[in-house]
Structures are given as C-alpha cells and as structure tokens.
Enzyme design. Structure first.
Site, PDB file in Angstrom:
ATOM      1  N   ILE A 148      -9.178   0.343  -9.111  1.00 28.13           N
ATOM      2  CA  ILE A 148      -9.302   1.798  -9.077  1.00 28.13           C
ATOM      3  C   ILE A 148      -9.882   2.258 -10.406  1.00 28.13           C
ATOM      4  CG2 ILE A 148      -8.095   3.988  -8.793  1.00 28.13           C
ATOM      5  CD1 ILE A 148      -5.992   2.525  -7.147  1.00 28.13           C
ATOM      6  N   GLY A 149     -11.153   2.654 -10.386  1.00 25.25           N
ATOM      7  CA  GLY A 149     -11.833   3.108 -11.585  1.00 25.25           C
ATOM      8  C   GLY A 149     -12.003   4.615 -11.597  1.00 25.25           C
ATOM      9  N   GLY A 158      -7.235  -1.130 -20.801  1.00 27.25           N
ATOM     10  CA  GLY A 158      -7.143  -0.852 -19.377  1.00 27.25           C
ATOM     11  C   GLY A 158      -6.949  -2.091 -18.536  1.00 27.25           C
ATOM     12  N   ASP A 171      -8.398  -2.845 -15.869  1.00 28.04           N
ATOM     13  CA  ASP A 171      -9.684  -3.372 -15.419  1.00 28.04           C
ATOM     14  C   ASP A 171     -10.264  -4.352 -16.424  1.00 28.04           C
ATOM     15  OD1 ASP A 171     -10.016  -1.273 -17.241  1.00 28.04           O
ATOM     16  OD2 ASP A 171     -11.903  -0.591 -16.347  1.00 28.04           O
TER      17      ASP A 171
END
Length: 255
Positions: free
Chosen positions: A7-8, A107, A109
């Site tokens: 989820i960016g 993060g 990610d």
C-alpha cells in the site's frame, strides 16, 4: 497461495504467488476513500481473475506507508477471507537489520524492497526504487540496512515543472531523440530526462565512493525501466522486487 500487498501513497499493488511462482499482479489507486466492503470486493475480483479460490489462499502479507487506509483494508481481508494478514512492522521478522539512527522511520516498503534484493541478489546491494520519491537503500553483505538517500521522483519533479510553470504542457517522460531539442515539448523531455538520469548516476557513484566497496545495483518501481535502459550503473531491473521481499518476510514468519 500467498497474496502479497503493498500500500503506497498513490497505488495499492497486489501480487499473487503459487509456491515460488509469481502468478500475477494488480493495482488500484490509494487516493480514493473506500470501505472495507469495497476493498474486499476488489481483492475478490483480482483473485478470481487469476482463478484463485478462497480455499487456495495460505496467507496475506501487507506492507503499508498509508496508515489511514489500514483499518478498512485489513477489515476487508478479515470479512471476505476470514484471515488476519501479516503486517510488516515491529515484531515481524524481516531478516534485515536496520542500522539507521531511527529505524522506525524507515517505511515498510523500503524494508520489503531491501529483503527482496538481499534474498534474491545477495549483498552488498543498493536498491533504487523509482516511485513517487526515488529512494536509494544500501544493504551490506550481512543483510544490514546501513544507509539511504531520498530524492524527488522523476514523475513528481516533472509534474511540478508543468504544474507550477505557466504555459508549459504536460509531457510523456521518455528519452528524446536528441538533446538538441527545438520544441517546448522536446525541450522539456530533454531537460527532465537527462537531468534525472545524471542525478541517478551521480548518486550511485557517490554511494560507491563512500561505501568503499563494490555492490550490485537493483532498480524497481514503475519508471525504473526509463532509467535502466540508458545506464550501465544499474545491474538489474526487477518490477516484482517488493513482492519477492514480502514473500521472503512471510517465509521467515511462518509458524
């Protein structure tokens, strides 16, 4: 099957693994506010399109840098699939030791990208993620996340150029035929492309200079191909890198 989700800030990407085989990936925008039912229906549509049945799914694993959507998204998974997803964060084993001044600031990610690069290509490795921002993350031979750099993404910078400057048109980001441009559009393409490419190459060279060691360079992110094709400083381009990282993290957390 494993469903890996990132989820960016602009997109939610969904990757599907059947064992070690990457089956498919799908994308939806993050910026639209959705309920848990809407998220659940979208996931159901994506998985059904790849002939994935509910009983085929072993687990969901999620990395997110957008906390505000997590409640609805996680509840969508629980409601439609009856599973508690693994959320990359504190308490989850990643195999990557973040050795920055504030490890919690990195993060999920970037951690997943680092895991994907380290377990796929080995270390030391520099991961360059061409997203909304361009991030450079250095992981050493022991899987230690030692340093990073963050810059404006190529598309973000280009958007600022035509969004903040009167009479400049929106352009496609690509290498122009020549830097000796003669129209406003091609002048912008030349300026955006070559300035960005030069900045990426200089940054990689500076990492090599200060790390005082050789390392692989792995690129990922949607616009990574634009740069990868035109430099010999990037060794690999891997569009599925974050999914590979999420899969590696999942394997480390299986009971």
């Amino acid at each position: 099957m494993l469903v890996a989700i990132d989820i960016g800030n602009t997109n939610i990407t969904v990757g599907i693994f059947d064992g070690d085989i990457f089956v498919a990936n799908y994308r939806m925008t993050t910026k639209v506010r959705r309920t848990s039912d809407e998220f659940g229906f979208m996931l159901q549509t994506f998985l059904s399109n790849s002939n994935v049945k509910k009983e085929d799914i072993e687990a969901f694993i999620v990395s997110s840098v957008v906390p505000k959507v997590m409640y609805s998204f996680v509840n969508g998974i629980k409601k439609f699939y009856g599973m508690e997803p693994i959320i990359v964060g504190p308490g989850v084993k990643t195999g990557i030791s973040v050795q920055l001044e504030n490890p919690k600031s990195v993060g999920a990610d970037r951690i997943a990208d680092a895991a994907g690069a380290f377990y796929t290509y080995g270390g030391p490795v520099l991961i360059v993620d061409f997203g909304t921002a361009t991030t450079y993350d250095f992981v050493d031979e022991n899987g230690c996340f030692k340093a990073g750099a963050i810059s404006v993404g190529i598309e973000t910078g280009a958007n600022a150029l035509w969004g903040q400057t009167a009479q400049l048109p929106e352009i496609e980001i690509k290498q122009p035929k020549t830097i000796l441009a003669k129209t406003t559009k091609t002048e912008m393409q030349a300026g955006v492309f070559y300035q960005y490419l030069g900045g990426v190459e200089y940054t990689i060279r500076q990492f090599k200079k200060e790390c005082k060691t050789d390392f692989k360079v792995v690129a990922t992110g949607g616009l990574g191909t634009v740069v990868f094709k035109h430099t010999n400083l990037i060794d690999y381009y891997d569009r599925e890198l974050i999914f590979k990282g999420l899969k590696a993290i999942y394997e480390k957390n299986k009971e």
